[in-house]
Design a protein around this motif. Structure first.
Motif, PDB file in Angstrom:
ATOM      1  N   TYR A  51      -7.104  -2.991  11.204  1.00 45.14           N
ATOM      2  CA  TYR A  51      -5.709  -2.559  11.095  1.00 45.14           C
ATOM      3  C   TYR A  51      -5.309  -2.792   9.655  1.00 45.14           C
ATOM      4  O   TYR A  51      -4.873  -3.873   9.265  1.00 45.14           O
ATOM      5  N   ALA A  53      -3.607  -0.843   6.162  1.00 50.82           N
ATOM      6  CA  ALA A  53      -2.910   0.319   5.602  1.00 50.82           C
ATOM      7  C   ALA A  53      -3.801   0.965   4.546  1.00 50.82           C
ATOM      8  O   ALA A  53      -4.557   0.259   3.869  1.00 50.82           O
ATOM      9  N   ASN A  55      -3.381   1.987   1.646  1.00 51.06           N
ATOM     10  CA  ASN A  55      -3.237   1.600   0.248  1.00 51.06           C
ATOM     11  C   ASN A  55      -3.547   0.120   0.014  1.00 51.06           C
ATOM     12  O   ASN A  55      -3.366  -0.397  -1.070  1.00 51.06           O
ATOM     13  N   ASP A  56      -4.012  -0.543   1.050  1.00 49.38           N
ATOM     14  CA  ASP A  56      -4.282  -1.992   0.959  1.00 49.38           C
ATOM     15  C   ASP A  56      -5.694  -2.205   0.409  1.00 49.38           C
ATOM     16  O   ASP A  56      -6.666  -2.370   1.150  1.00 49.38           O
ATOM     17  N   SER A  78      -7.356   2.483  16.093  1.00 51.53           N
ATOM     18  CA  SER A  78      -5.969   2.768  15.721  1.00 51.53           C
ATOM     19  C   SER A  78      -5.072   3.056  16.927  1.00 51.53           C
ATOM     20  O   SER A  78      -3.865   2.896  16.848  1.00 51.53           O
ATOM     21  N   GLY A 101       0.463  -5.612   3.884  1.00 50.58           N
ATOM     22  CA  GLY A 101      -0.837  -5.450   3.236  1.00 50.58           C
ATOM     23  C   GLY A 101      -1.333  -6.706   2.556  1.00 50.58           C
ATOM     24  O   GLY A 101      -0.545  -7.546   2.104  1.00 50.58           O
TER      25      GLY A 101
END
Ligand SMILES: Nc1ncnc2c1ncn2[C@@H]1O[C@H](COP(=O)(O)OP(=O)(O)O)[C@@H](O)[C@H]1O
Ligand SMILES: [Mg+2]
Lengths: 359, 300
Positions: A51, A53, A55-56, A78, A101
């Motif tokens: 899990y 994101a 952009n993490d 997901s 994040g």
């Protein structure tokens, strides 16, 4: 005088038996080795969900490094909640990045990521935990300013007591089996071959025969304790936190117990075959109820009571406590007393049942 | 006190079954007492009571003047040397280790052990290495070592249960020589066997059948008491056909095949002439086997 001669004869016979070498030296090493292998057994094909994101970056780095290590297989989780994914068996482990994040959290010196691991298979869970810690360390070593914290939450077996649990169990099992079988078959053999008849034709007391059988096999058993302990330490890096004398005393108590059980059992059998059969049944029950492999805490109440009168259970508790936790005096005393009490009881029974006639 | 063993009205029951039934006898000091009977006659059971290994159901056993009662077992056992049916040595121990252990169980001191052992080795003219494992010995030697082990504490009474079962005829003969030598060392020997020929070596004999004592006495006594008239050994001139056998047996008190011969005892000695037509006839002394057969058959 009578006793010394008796012990001498037993020791000569026992040491001369080539099977003994196998039982005392080979079997323990083999068992411990097998255990070592079972535990370091390469764990692969771990289904890893995440899990994270998009952009993490840091969290994704960790995830990708894990997949690249070839131990992990990516699975898509997901559509489910993290814990559900494991409960339903979709994933073996799930990385859960903190809200907002991991990258940002790491920037705030607050990098905390959760890993959920299915620990219903303890051995696998331990490995997964280790792998992820390792991979995280390697992936993020450049982030010296903000060390990451990985919080592993193991589900379904929170304490993860693998080493604590199984190795002392193997030790107890080996010791009990060896000593009990040696003692009871030795007496059964005397009955079977007729030498028992010759012994009791002499003006010999019951206690001479019982002690004459107890002491030599206790000595062999104690020797076996060291073989098991040393192989456990060498092959398995088993810790030894407790006091050696306490450990020795405890083992003497338990070895005595095993010999007494063997003697008591021999009063029910007339030949070696019966003795072996009987040993198997007794050993099986003792092990099952010892908490060596199946936690006593998990047993239903009535069974737990049986477990608590099983000296082997106390021995397993004690070995765990002495080796791994250093031996808390009160705990050790209480459980040693329990073994001592059982010894007295078994000794009385054995003494009562042990006949020095052929009736 | 003339008797080293006195057995009075001894009964041993296993469940409802009498293994020994109302047996009484006595063994005097210094004799070789033979205890005879077929397998299952109750010999071993009687011996076990005498050695304190089994409790009697009823009856009395007195050994060297001591009644077998609680607390006295050890005194009695010290006077008895027992060699069981199977020569029970430890196969995985050497001769020396076996004898050391036997001495231990009887609390024989090291000094006495050495002395007794060398005396006994002289007696049996033992020349094997003491360090040999028992498992490597032939059965004749095992038997001798077992005898030494049974005698290591210098018992007055030696009890041997079928000592010659399963050994070669040569060893058997030698063993009986040893038994005779034992009486010269002031031992009393109580020996069981089911070989009738061996029993001729005994001073006195007790015959057992199905747990009961059916006869007791010296060998000549038993023979004379059982056969008051002459026994003949007859050899048929031609093989006997059924009718012949029938007609001869009608003349006889005893008519027993004995190899290719027959041992017969006639109802009337005068009938001997009618036998001589068909057979070669010679006078013989009855063997113990004849006695045993007569006594056993006599009851049928
Ligand atoms: N422990 C026992 N339990 C039941 N029956 C037995 C036992 N020992 C012996 N017997 C029986 O008693 C009888 C006499 O046996 P035993 O004294 O050994 O005879 P022997 O030595 O003359 O061959 C046998 O029929 C045997 O089966
Ligand atoms: Mg017998």
């Amino acid at each position: 005088m009578i006793l010394i001669g008796f012990i001498k004869k037993e020791l000569i016979q026992t040491l001369r038996d080539p099977k003994l070498g196998v039982m005392v030296l080979v079997a323990p090493v083999l068992q411990i080795l097998l255990f070592g292998f079972a535990l370091t057994n390469d764990v692969v094909n771990i289904r890893l969900g995440a899990y994270i994101a998009p952009n993490d970056v840091i969290a994704l780095d960790i995830y990708n490094a894990a997949i690249a290590s070839k131990r992990f297989l990516p699975v898509d989780v997901s559509n489910t909640a993290p814990e559900k994914a494991i409960q339903q068996g979709i994933a073996d482990a799930v990385l859960v990045a903190p809200p907002g994040g991991l990258t940002r959290a790491a920037g705030n010196c607050n990098g905390k990521m959760q890993v959920l691991v299915d620990a219903s298979n303890v051995l696998r869970a331990v490995s997964i935990d280790g792998f992820i810690q390792n991979i995280t360390q390697r992936t993020c070593h450049h982030l010296t300013a903000s060390p990451l914290k990985i919080v592993v939450r193991t589900l379904y077996n929170p304490t993860l007591e693998t080493t604590t649990f199984t190795v002392p169990g193997v030790m107890a099992m080996l010791l009990m089996t060896l000593v009990m079988i040696l003692t009871s078959t030795s007496i059964a053999k005397e009955k079977e071959s007729g030498t028992f008849e010759t012994i009791i034709a002499a003006p010999i007391k019951r206690r001479h025969i019982i002690l004459g059988k107890t002491i030599p096999f206790a000595i062999v058993g104690l020797f076996n304790v060291f073989v098991i302990l040393i192989s456990g330490r060498l092959l398995f890096h088993l810790p030894f936190k407790g006091n050696f004398l306490v450990f020795l005393l405890e083992n003497m108590l338990f070895v005595t117990c095993a010999v007494l059980v063997g003697i008591l059992m021999s009063t029910f059998v007339t030949n070696q075959q019966q003795s072996m059969l009987c040993s198997f049944i007794v050993i099986f029950v003792l092990i099952m109820l010892s908490g060596s492999f199946f936690p006593v805490e998990n047993m239903p109440g009535w069974l737990r009571i049986l477990a608590y009168i099983n000296p082997m259970a106390h021995h397993t508790f004690l070995i765990r406590n002495i080796l791994l936790k250093g031996g808390e005096p009160l705990y050790v005393t209480a459980h040693m007393f329990a073994i001592f009490a059982t010894n007295v009881l078994i000794a009385c029974l054995a003494f009562k049942r042990f006949k020095i006639t052929l009736d | 006190m003339r008797n080293i063993v006195e057995v009075q009205n001894l009964c041993v029951k296993f469940g409802d079954f009498f293994a020994v039934k109302d047996v009484s006898f006595a063994v005097t000091y210094g004799e070789i007492f033979g205890f005879l009977g077929a397998n299952g006659a109750g010999k071993t059971t009687t011996i076990r009571v005498i050695c304190g290994l089994t409790h009697a159901t009823s009856g009395e056993v007195i050994i060297a003047g001591e009644h077998f009662i609680k607390g006295k077992e050890d005194i009695i056992k010290a006077n008895v040397g027992y060699m069981s049916q199977r020569f029970t040595l430890y196969n995985d121990l050497t001769i020396k280790e076996n004898l050391d252990f036997a001495a231990t169980t009887h609390n024989v001191s090291r000094k006495d052990l050495q002395r007794n052992k060398s005396d006994l080795f002289d007696l049996i003219q033992f020349n094997k290495k003491e360090s040999s494992l028992v498992s490597e010995l032939p059965s004749g030697i095992k038997q001798q070592v077992a005898l030494v082990a049974a005698l290591i504490h210098q018992p007055k009474l030696v009890v041997l249960d079928e000592p010659t079962a399963g050994v070669s005829p040569v060893s058997r003969a030698y063993f009986w020589e040893l038994i005779r030598k034992l009486t010269k060392m002031n031992k009393t020997v109580f020996v069981t066997t089911h070989y009738m020929d061996e029993a001729e070596n005994c001073d006195r004999i007790a015959l057992m059948r199905s747990g009961e004592l059916i006869a007791i006495g010296t060998v000549p006594e038993l023979k004379n008491n059982t056969f008051s008239t002459q026994m003949y050994n007859i050899t048929p001139k031609k093989p006997l056909i059924n009718d012949d056998a029938e007609s001869i047996s009608r003349l006889c008190l005893l008519f027993e095949p004995y190899g290719i011969h027959y041992h017969v005892v006639l109802k009337h000695d005068a009938d001997i002439t009618s036998l001589e037509d068909k057979c070669y006839v010679e006078k013989v002394n009855p063997s113990l086997e004849d006695v045993f057969i007569k006594l056993v058959e006599g009851d049928r």
